[in-house]
Scaffold this motif. Structure first.
Motif, PDB file in Angstrom:
ATOM      1  N   ALA A  70      13.700  13.139 -54.148  1.00 15.69           N
ATOM      2  CA  ALA A  70      14.303  11.145 -54.183  1.00 15.69           C
ATOM      3  C   ALA A  70      12.571  10.507 -53.864  1.00 15.69           C
ATOM      4  CB  ALA A  70      14.754  11.194 -53.056  1.00 15.69           C
ATOM      5  N   THR A  71      11.689  11.470 -52.810  1.00 17.68           N
ATOM      6  CA  THR A  71      10.714  10.576 -52.666  1.00 17.68           C
ATOM      7  C   THR A  71       9.220  10.684 -54.407  1.00 17.68           C
ATOM      8  OG1 THR A  71      10.494  11.415 -50.167  1.00 17.68           O
ATOM      9  CG2 THR A  71       8.677  10.599 -50.999  1.00 17.68           C
ATOM     10  N   LEU A  72       9.202  11.973 -54.282  1.00 12.24           N
ATOM     11  CA  LEU A  72       8.995  12.072 -55.550  1.00 12.24           C
ATOM     12  C   LEU A  72       9.472  11.256 -56.580  1.00 12.24           C
ATOM     13  CD1 LEU A  72       6.750  13.759 -56.992  1.00 12.24           C
ATOM     14  CD2 LEU A  72       8.100  15.714 -56.803  1.00 12.24           C
ATOM     15  N   GLN A  73      10.752  11.032 -57.221  1.00 12.21           N
ATOM     16  CA  GLN A  73      10.911  10.479 -58.153  1.00 12.21           C
ATOM     17  C   GLN A  73      10.501   9.149 -58.214  1.00 12.21           C
ATOM     18  OE1 GLN A  73      13.874  11.436 -61.291  1.00 12.21           O
ATOM     19  NE2 GLN A  73      12.061  10.219 -61.277  1.00 12.21           N
ATOM     20  N   TYR A  74      10.804   8.740 -56.451  1.00 16.18           N
ATOM     21  CA  TYR A  74      10.393   7.476 -56.067  1.00 16.18           C
ATOM     22  C   TYR A  74       8.865   7.285 -57.112  1.00 16.18           C
ATOM     23  CZ  TYR A  74       8.523   3.184 -53.789  1.00 16.18           C
ATOM     24  OH  TYR A  74       8.296   1.303 -53.079  1.00 16.18           O
ATOM     25  N   MET A  75       8.222   7.916 -56.606  1.00 19.14           N
ATOM     26  CA  MET A  75       6.652   7.805 -56.602  1.00 19.14           C
ATOM     27  C   MET A  75       6.561   7.590 -58.025  1.00 19.14           C
ATOM     28  SD  MET A  75       5.377  10.199 -52.886  1.00 19.14           S
ATOM     29  CE  MET A  75       2.977   9.571 -53.315  1.00 19.14           C
ATOM     30  N   ALA A  76       6.597   8.757 -58.523  1.00 18.74           N
ATOM     31  CA  ALA A  76       6.608   8.788 -60.229  1.00 18.74           C
ATOM     32  C   ALA A  76       7.066   7.928 -60.366  1.00 18.74           C
ATOM     33  CB  ALA A  76       6.816   9.636 -60.405  1.00 18.74           C
ATOM     34  N   ASP A  77       8.102   7.268 -60.550  1.00 19.84           N
ATOM     35  CA  ASP A  77       8.861   6.169 -60.773  1.00 19.84           C
ATOM     36  C   ASP A  77       7.432   4.586 -60.804  1.00 19.84           C
ATOM     37  OD1 ASP A  77      10.716   6.974 -61.875  1.00 19.84           O
ATOM     38  OD2 ASP A  77      12.003   6.524 -60.446  1.00 19.84           O
TER      39      ASP A  77
END
Length: 215
Positions: A70-77
């Motif tokens: 979820a953290t990686l997805q947030y940063m990528a988004d």
């Protein structure tokens, strides 16, 4: 009627509370990755960093892996939204959009020691974790394709002697390399990295860009 009106705000309040808690935990995960690295980040120290209970972490994310995804997805988004917004606000010319993209990579909103360290932690794990590669793959491809399109436009306008795809790869690699140097904390500053990036694209597109901006 009064009951219905009372229920609706309550639902919104619960939703807002859930989103707020999840965001707190994601921000605390970024902090932990920057401070401790990937392996030493635990649900316990994320909970402590967010000033929440371990039970709250488990309730929202169930496991360390789900929290990290979820953290990686947030940063990528966040990164994708940032460069897309920069393109949307840029001058409409190809040179204007190239200038906007290069500058966007060193904006203090995303280019901070904390976030760079978190990115470094994820990149160190990406080779052995296909999920991480898949999460960022589409975003990375869209980003590079934006540069390919710009390089093709600038080549057509300026008569430059290069192939757009290799040139775009070179520009993206240059920007990534400067981010890695910033991660190494060897004295390079965000401001100096931006100057270096601008020097590079000004040398590549001398009929369109200078170190002072658009020609």
């Amino acid at each position: 009627m009064n009951v219905a009106l009372a229920v609706e705000p309550d639902k919104k309040s619960r939703k807002a509370s859930k989103e707020t808690r999840q965001q707190q935990l994601i921000e605390a995960t970024i902090d932990s990755l920057a401070k401790r690295g990937y392996s030493d980040t635990t649900l316990a120290n994320v909970a402590d960093g967010a000033k929440l209970s371990r039970g709250i972490v488990n309730f929202h994310f169930e496991s360390k892996e789900k929290l990290l995804v979820a953290t990686l997805q947030y940063m990528a988004d966040e990164y994708a939204s940032h460069w897309n917004a920069a393109l949307a606000k840029a001058q409409p010319s190809a040179a204007g959009r190239m200038w906007a993209l290069v500058n966007a990579d060193f904006d203090r909103k995303i280019c901070t020691k904390r976030k760079l360290a978190a990115w470094c932690a994820f990149w160190g794990e990406a080779k052995s974790r296909p999920t991480y590669q898949a999460l960022c793959g589409a975003t990375d491809l869209n980003y590079q394709n934006a540069f390919v399109d710009l390089c093709a436009e600038l080549k057509a306008e300026g008569g430059y002697d290069y192939a757009p795809e290799p040139m775009a790869l070179g520009i993206c690699s240059m920007l990534e390399g400067l981010w890695f140097r910033l991660m190494m904390n060897d004295g390079l500053t965000r401001e100096k990295a931006l100057v270096a990036a601008i020097e590079y694209v000004a040398a590549v597109f001398p009929r369109h860009l200078s170190t002072n901006g658009l020609l």
